[in-house]
Design a protein around this motif. Structure first.
Motif, short mmCIF file in Angstrom:
data_model
loop_
_atom_site.label_atom_id
_atom_site.label_comp_id
_atom_site.label_asym_id
_atom_site.label_seq_id
_atom_site.Cartn_x
_atom_site.Cartn_y
_atom_site.Cartn_z
N LYS A 6 0.85 -1.20 0.00
CA LYS A 6 0.00 0.00 0.00
C LYS A 6 0.88 1.25 0.00
O LYS A 6 1.63 1.50 0.95
CB LYS A 6 -0.91 0.00 1.22
CG LYS A 6 -2.01 -1.04 1.16
CD LYS A 6 -3.00 -0.84 2.29
CE LYS A 6 -4.19 -1.76 2.16
NZ LYS A 6 -3.83 -3.19 2.04
N VAL A 7 0.76 2.02 -1.08
CA VAL A 7 1.60 3.20 -1.26
C VAL A 7 0.72 4.45 -1.10
O VAL A 7 -0.43 4.47 -1.54
CB VAL A 7 2.23 3.21 -2.68
CG1 VAL A 7 3.07 4.46 -2.90
CG2 VAL A 7 3.06 1.95 -2.91
N VAL A 34 -3.01 3.90 -2.59
CA VAL A 34 -4.29 3.97 -1.86
C VAL A 34 -4.72 5.40 -1.56
O VAL A 34 -5.91 5.66 -1.36
CB VAL A 34 -4.24 3.16 -0.54
CG1 VAL A 34 -4.12 1.66 -0.83
CG2 VAL A 34 -3.11 3.63 0.37
N ALA A 35 -3.76 6.33 -1.48
CA ALA A 35 -4.14 7.69 -1.10
C ALA A 35 -3.11 8.70 -1.59
O ALA A 35 -1.93 8.37 -1.74
CB ALA A 35 -4.26 7.79 0.43
N VAL A 36 -3.58 9.92 -1.82
CA VAL A 36 -2.68 11.03 -2.13
C VAL A 36 -3.01 12.19 -1.20
O VAL A 36 -4.13 12.27 -0.68
CB VAL A 36 -2.79 11.50 -3.60
CG1 VAL A 36 -2.26 10.46 -4.55
CG2 VAL A 36 -4.22 11.91 -3.96
N CYS A 37 -2.03 13.06 -0.99
CA CYS A 37 -2.23 14.18 -0.08
C CYS A 37 -1.55 15.43 -0.63
O CYS A 37 -0.41 15.35 -1.12
CB CYS A 37 -1.63 13.79 1.28
SG CYS A 37 -1.59 15.13 2.48
N ASP A 59 -4.53 16.91 4.70
CA ASP A 59 -3.80 16.93 5.97
C ASP A 59 -3.00 15.62 6.11
O ASP A 59 -3.59 14.54 6.17
CB ASP A 59 -4.80 17.09 7.12
CG ASP A 59 -4.09 17.10 8.47
OD1 ASP A 59 -2.91 17.48 8.52
OD2 ASP A 59 -4.72 16.70 9.47
N PHE A 60 -1.68 15.76 6.16
CA PHE A 60 -0.81 14.59 6.22
C PHE A 60 -1.12 13.73 7.45
O PHE A 60 -1.19 12.51 7.37
CB PHE A 60 0.66 15.05 6.23
CG PHE A 60 1.64 13.92 6.35
CD1 PHE A 60 1.89 13.08 5.28
CD2 PHE A 60 2.31 13.70 7.55
CE1 PHE A 60 2.80 12.04 5.39
CE2 PHE A 60 3.22 12.65 7.66
CZ PHE A 60 3.47 11.82 6.59
N GLU A 65 -3.05 8.74 9.85
CA GLU A 65 -3.91 8.20 10.91
C GLU A 65 -4.95 7.24 10.31
O GLU A 65 -5.20 6.15 10.85
CB GLU A 65 -4.61 9.38 11.62
CG GLU A 65 -5.40 9.02 12.87
CD GLU A 65 -4.54 8.44 13.98
OE1 GLU A 65 -3.40 8.89 14.16
OE2 GLU A 65 -5.03 7.49 14.66
N ALA A 66 -5.50 7.63 9.17
CA ALA A 66 -6.63 6.86 8.60
C ALA A 66 -6.18 5.66 7.76
O ALA A 66 -6.89 4.67 7.67
CB ALA A 66 -7.49 7.79 7.74
N GLU A 67 -5.01 5.77 7.13
CA GLU A 67 -4.59 4.74 6.16
C GLU A 67 -3.59 3.76 6.78
O GLU A 67 -2.82 4.13 7.66
CB GLU A 67 -3.93 5.41 4.94
CG GLU A 67 -4.80 6.41 4.21
CD GLU A 67 -5.91 5.75 3.41
OE1 GLU A 67 -5.78 4.56 3.07
OE2 GLU A 67 -6.91 6.44 3.12
#
Ligand SMILES: NC(=O)c1ccc[n+]([C@@H]2O[C@H](COP(=O)([O-])OP(=O)(O)OC[C@H]3O[C@@H](n4cnc5c(N)ncnc54)[C@H](O)[C@@H]3O)[C@@H](O)[C@H]2O)c1
Length: 346
Positions: A6-7, A34-37, A59-60, A65-67
């Protein structure tokens, strides 16, 4: 396919597009973006939409926290690297960070020490040594056809308008050695080995920038070899070879030369042969950037494979510090007018 990794990517600016394309291409090899910020919501959302990334954040802290992130890829500018890296390492998240590693030696050392103490993977996205043409040069040198390199020149000279994509360059306090020299000095280490002494002259040729846009660096390598590493954003030569790196390495038995157009001439035992060492065009790369773009894919692949194998990356933090030490020595030399020994990381 092996287990997915998971990146998550932080920073969705100018250069991050290359990371986004690369991670999507690497889905076939198990990378799961899975996510970008990005602190700029429009950029984060646009990246998620275009690249089909399930979740985006501004918000990093909220993202980590969530991923459940296995591998974090930081593509923000250097002023944010230490803050983001220390948070990630504090959570035990394996991390890749774009070059330049940091604005200062102290920041780079602090991140390296934190990762070592925590036993967490930390690597710098130093991609020039993963450019197809430069990989071919390194492979050729390793075969020993020219013998042990004794003299070299690594040269990156362009007048390409790099300010169009990266307008922040106008205001850098330390400019081309940290931005571009960090790549070519890294290449000098790869081709010629570690560096014992550095002498550097800088010039500021574009009146609109604050700091040096041209540098000529002379290196004495531990092996006894000498190299000249020169780079500028103010060369007015046609055809402009951007973004190709020119190379000339001499050894007792021959020479390796890379000219504009990416052909490599290898002389060995009095015979010369020519090899095309250009990078292929990928579905998302375009000339003249394709050599640099493809290297992002190769770098990300190397990071994925190293992380999976629980190996340090070739450009692990501790390795990149050795290049960073040469960068610092170049600045010190330019300021003092004397040759400088690069610092060592204990
Ligand atoms: N390896 C290469 O060949 C290469 C080429 C170009 C740029 N770079 C490097 O890539 C990095 C980024 O450069 P760029 O030109 O894309 O910069 P950029 O300013 O276009 O993009 C940086 C992005 O990071 C975002 N950001 C800043 N702080 C953040 C935070 N705390 N959390 C989330 N997002 C944040 C910004 O909003 C911006 O969108 C630099 O370190 C640069 O040197 C590398």
């Amino acid at each position: 396919m092996s287990d997915s990794v998971k990146v998550a990517l932080v920073g969705c600016g100018f250069f991050a597009r290359n990371h986004l394309f690369s991670w999507k291409d690497l889905a076939a090899e198990g990378a799961d973006l899975v996510a970008v910020c990005d602190i700029d919501a429009a950029k984060a959302e646009a990246a998620a939409k275009e690249f089909n990334v399930p979740r985006w954040y501004t918000d990093f802290d909220a993202m980590v926290e969530a991923e459940q992130i296995d591998l974090l890829d930081i593509a923000t500018r250097m002023d944010t690297h230490r803050m983001l890296v220390e948070k990630a390492i504090g959570r035990g998240i394996a991390t890749i960070v774009q070059k330049p590693f940091a604005p200062t030696w102290e920041d780079a050392v602090a991140m390296t020490a934190a990762a070592e103490k925590a036993g967490v993977f930390l690597a710098v996205h130093e991609n020039f040594r993963f450019q197809t043409p430069l990989i071919r040069v390194a492979e050729t040198l390793r075969t020993g056809v020219i013998g042990t390199p004794s003299w070299g020149r690594i040269s990156f000279r362009t007048g390409y308008d790099i300010y169009a994509g990266q307008p922040y360059f106008f205001d850098e306090e330390r400019f081309i050695i940290l931005d571009l020299g960090v790549h070519t000095l890294d290449i000098a280490r790869v081709f010629m080995g570690e560096v014992e002494r550095v002498y550097c002259e800088t010039q500021q040729r574009n009146p609109k920038v604050k700091a040096e846009d041209t540098a000529t660096v002379m290196l004495k390598h531990v092996s006894g070899a000498v190299s000249v590493v020169d780079f500028t954003y103010e060369s007015r030569k046609e055809p402009d070879p951007f973004p190709e790196t020119m190379v000339e390495i001499e050894g007792p038995d021959g020479a390796v030369v890379v000219d504009a157009g990416l052909t490599m001439q290898v002389t060995s035992g009095g015979e010369m042969r020519t090899e095309d060492i250009g990078a292929p065009l990928l579905h998302w790369t375009s000339k003249p950037w394709h050599v640099a773009q493809e290297s992002v894919l190769i770098t990300c692949r190397h990071m994925l494979e190293s992380f999976r194998a629980k190996d340090a990356a070739a450009t692990a933090a501790a390795d990149n510090l050795k290049t960073f030490a040469v960068v610092e020595a170049a600045y010190e030399s330019a300021a003092s007018g004397t040759a400088v020994k690069p610092r060592a990381y204990p």
